[in-house]
Design a protein around this motif. Structure first.
Motif, short mmCIF file in Angstrom:
data_model
loop_
_atom_site.label_atom_id
_atom_site.label_comp_id
_atom_site.label_asym_id
_atom_site.label_seq_id
_atom_site.Cartn_x
_atom_site.Cartn_y
_atom_site.Cartn_z
N GLU A 128 0.84 -1.20 0.00
CA GLU A 128 0.00 0.00 0.00
C GLU A 128 0.88 1.25 0.00
OE1 GLU A 128 -3.85 -1.61 2.55
OE2 GLU A 128 -2.34 -0.39 3.54
N GLY A 129 0.58 2.16 -0.87
CA GLY A 129 1.33 3.43 -0.91
C GLY A 129 2.75 3.27 -1.40
N GLY A 130 3.12 2.07 -1.90
CA GLY A 130 4.50 1.83 -2.30
C GLY A 130 4.70 1.94 -3.81
N ILE A 131 5.94 1.72 -4.22
CA ILE A 131 6.27 1.73 -5.64
C ILE A 131 6.86 0.35 -6.00
CG2 ILE A 131 6.65 4.22 -5.80
CD1 ILE A 131 9.66 3.70 -5.58
N GLN A 290 -7.93 6.66 3.13
CA GLN A 290 -7.79 5.61 2.10
C GLN A 290 -7.56 6.24 0.71
OE1 GLN A 290 -11.13 2.98 1.92
NE2 GLN A 290 -10.96 2.32 4.05
N ALA A 291 -7.99 7.49 0.58
CA ALA A 291 -7.83 8.17 -0.72
C ALA A 291 -6.36 8.18 -1.16
CB ALA A 291 -8.37 9.59 -0.64
N PHE A 292 -5.42 8.14 -0.19
CA PHE A 292 -4.00 8.13 -0.55
C PHE A 292 -3.64 6.91 -1.40
CE2 PHE A 292 -3.28 10.90 3.27
CZ PHE A 292 -2.64 11.95 2.61
N LEU A 293 -4.46 5.87 -1.34
CA LEU A 293 -4.14 4.63 -2.06
C LEU A 293 -4.72 4.59 -3.47
CD1 LEU A 293 -4.72 2.10 0.88
CD2 LEU A 293 -2.63 3.31 0.23
N GLN A 313 -12.57 11.54 -8.53
CA GLN A 313 -12.34 12.98 -8.40
C GLN A 313 -12.28 13.39 -6.93
OE1 GLN A 313 -15.43 15.81 -8.77
NE2 GLN A 313 -14.37 17.03 -10.31
N LEU A 314 -13.13 12.76 -6.12
CA LEU A 314 -13.13 13.13 -4.71
C LEU A 314 -11.87 12.63 -4.01
CD1 LEU A 314 -16.93 12.68 -4.00
CD2 LEU A 314 -15.66 14.75 -4.50
N ASN A 315 -11.37 11.48 -4.43
CA ASN A 315 -10.11 11.00 -3.87
C ASN A 315 -8.97 11.95 -4.22
OD1 ASN A 315 -11.29 8.78 -2.75
ND2 ASN A 315 -10.64 7.34 -4.34
N SER A 316 -8.99 12.42 -5.45
CA SER A 316 -7.94 13.35 -5.88
C SER A 316 -7.99 14.63 -5.03
CB SER A 316 -8.15 13.67 -7.36
OG SER A 316 -7.29 14.65 -7.78
N MET A 317 -9.19 15.13 -4.81
CA MET A 317 -9.36 16.34 -4.00
C MET A 317 -8.88 16.07 -2.56
SD MET A 317 -11.61 17.46 -1.45
CE MET A 317 -13.11 16.50 -1.59
N LEU A 318 -9.27 14.90 -2.02
CA LEU A 318 -8.89 14.58 -0.64
C LEU A 318 -7.38 14.51 -0.49
CD1 LEU A 318 -11.52 11.84 0.28
CD2 LEU A 318 -11.19 14.01 1.47
N ALA A 325 -2.83 19.98 4.48
CA ALA A 325 -2.99 20.00 5.94
C ALA A 325 -1.86 19.24 6.64
CB ALA A 325 -4.34 19.39 6.30
N GLY A 326 -0.90 18.76 5.87
CA GLY A 326 0.25 18.06 6.46
C GLY A 326 -0.05 16.63 6.87
N ILE A 327 -1.17 16.09 6.40
CA ILE A 327 -1.51 14.69 6.73
C ILE A 327 -0.80 13.78 5.73
CG2 ILE A 327 -3.40 13.01 6.93
CD1 ILE A 327 -5.25 15.44 7.51
N ARG A 328 -0.09 12.79 6.26
CA ARG A 328 0.63 11.87 5.39
C ARG A 328 -0.12 10.54 5.31
NH1 ARG A 328 2.18 15.48 3.48
NH2 ARG A 328 3.97 16.78 3.95
N ASN A 329 0.19 9.76 4.25
CA ASN A 329 -0.47 8.46 4.08
C ASN A 329 -0.14 7.53 5.25
OD1 ASN A 329 -1.48 6.02 3.18
ND2 ASN A 329 0.30 5.61 1.86
#
Ligand code: SF4
Ligand code: SF4
Length: 438
Positions: A128-131, A290-293, A313-318, A325-329
């Motif tokens: 999750e969240g990786g490359i 979860q939008a980060f994923l 679109q809402l995930n992109s906005m989130l 706001a400085g929130i990280r995945n």
């Protein structure tokens, strides 16, 4: 830095099939697998599949360079099973060593998503969240790989293969100078078949609406002309606010968006129906992270949702708002198992094309050997991820095609060099460099 990385950096090579990540940074790795992404899963685009057929020998040559550089034990070109000409061309000159292989993908969307491709070819799942590097893989696009070979031969990136299709007289694919206006591409394709039209740059799923005055960059994959009232264009122009209101009013929590989400199907903790529920209720729950994923592939909004809502679109906005706001995945699970339903929840390309209302435009766009000579090119200093290039030319200066006109501002910064795509005179230097043909 090795010779190969220095040459790739010098030539300004960036990922041609995605966001434009600088290739000299991506290739600065030791991996087990080098995977060449020839899926071209966006409907209507035709460049990569034809490049695979036309430049098969060069691609194997380039793949050898990258495999040797990264110490990989496998170099695999992945393409769809339906690209028969490409497959025949690749097989005809495939290196004999077992290191090199071809992987045939089924015809589904999004077969070219990096996470999906890695799983299809290797059976591994990127965390999750990786490359892909996290599971020993580097994924490189077909055109990017050709540009690596160009770099080694001392040829910088000055052109881009672009498919011009949709409601145009002669759909085609051609290599055009960076900075060419999209209006010039429409002329090249015989002009629009309709009076009132809109333009999508990139594919129908992940591309964006653009204007005829916009220009080709290092990441432009296609230009699609559609009637101005086509639902795809309407969708791309919808406001986030409207979408939130619609999520509140119309999301029936059927969870089809989740069941067809390619990342959920790989076992990632991304359930877009829950994000929609939280957004609709206006509650700030952990589920929003979860939008980060989300890869923003568009499977949820353009194919799955029966109510025409857009979790994408809402995930992109989130992601943007949480970033500000400085929130990280917070999600990073790596012991993942694909959903049992994954096999039958892949989206067949032909059904996707029908759902998008694109059947009439699903036609060949032959790769033509033509010299495109725009009178003027406009080269944005930022056409890659990272910092914009720093201009090294001034207005009034003569430049040759391939001459360095912008450099990475700081030696260690993430960025890419920029080169003149035509011979001419620099007319202006702002956030772009404009060159008039001599
Ligand atoms: S755009 Fe939709 S389907 Fe695609 S990854 Fe994001 S939530 Fe999943
Ligand atoms: S598919 Fe549409 S209606 Fe169903 S849960 Fe997802 S967003 Fe809501």
């Amino acid at each position: 830095m090795t010779d190969l990385l220095a040459q790739v950096k010098e030539a300004g090579v960036v990922g041609a099939g995605g966001a434009g990540f600088p290739t000299h940074i991506k290739l600065n790795a030791r991996v087990e697998y080098v995977l060449v992404n020839g899926a071209e899963c966006e409907p209507l685009l035709r460049a990569n599949q034809q490049m695979l057929a036309k430049y098969a020998q060069e691609l194997w040559q380039a793949l050898r360079l990258v495999v040797e550089h990264t110490g990989a034990r496998k170099g695999i070109i992945a393409l769809k099973i339906k690209y028969e000409q490409a497959r025949a061309a690749l097989e005809s000159c495939q290196p004999r060593e077992g290191v090199y292989g071809i992987h045939l993908l089924d015809d589904f969307y999004p077969a070219g998503d990096e996470h999906v491709l890695v799983h299809e070819v290797t059976g591994r799942i990127v965390p999750e969240g990786g490359i892909p590097l996290k599971v020993g893989c580097v994924v490189i696009n077909v055109e990017t790989l050709l540009n690596v070979l160009g770099a080694v031969r001392g040829v910088p990136v000055t052109h881009k293969f672009v498919t011009v299709t949709g409601a145009v007289r002669k759909p085609l694919t051609a290599s055009v100078p960076l900075g060419t206006r999209i209006s010039a591409l429409l002329e090249l394709a015989g002009g629009s078949l309709i009076e009132k039209y809109g333009i999508i740059e990139g594919g129908p799923m992940m591309g964006k609406a653009v204007a005829a005055g916009d220009v080709v960059t290092k990441t432009t994959g296609g230009v699609i002309v559609l009637p101005v009232h086509h639902p795809l264009l309407q969708h791309k122009n919808e406001s986030v606010r409207l979408n939130i209101l619609r999520a509140r009013a119309a999301c029936c929590q059927c969870r089809i968006c989740t069941d067809l989400c390619p990342r959920y199907l790989l076992g990632h903790g991304l359930e877009p129906h829950k994000i929609m529920r939280a957004l609709g209720a206006g509650s700030l729950t952990k589920e929003l992270t979860q939008a980060f994923l989300c890869s923003e592939c568009g499977a949820c909004d353009k194919f799955a949702c029966p109510m025409g809502l857009s979790p994408r679109q809402l995930n992109s906005m989130l992601k943007q708002e949480m970033g500000k706001a400085g929130i990280r995945n917070p999600h990073g699970r790596n012991e993942l198992k694909p959903e049992a339903s994954r096999g039958w929840h892949k989206i067949p390309s032909n059904r996707l094309i029908a759902r998008l209302g694109l059947e009439a435009y699903n036609v060949p766009a032959p790769l033509l050997e033509i010299e495109v000579n725009p009178q003027e090119v406009i080269l944005p200093l930022q056409q890659h991820l990272g910092q914009p290039a720093r201009p090294v030319v001034q207005a009034g200066e003569k430049v040759d095609r391939g001459q360095l006109i912008g450099t990475i501002p700081d030696h260690n910064a993430v960025g890419a060099n920029l080169h003149a795509s035509i011979r001419g005179i620099v007319e202006s230097v702002t956030s772009s460099i404009t060159i008039k043909r001599l």
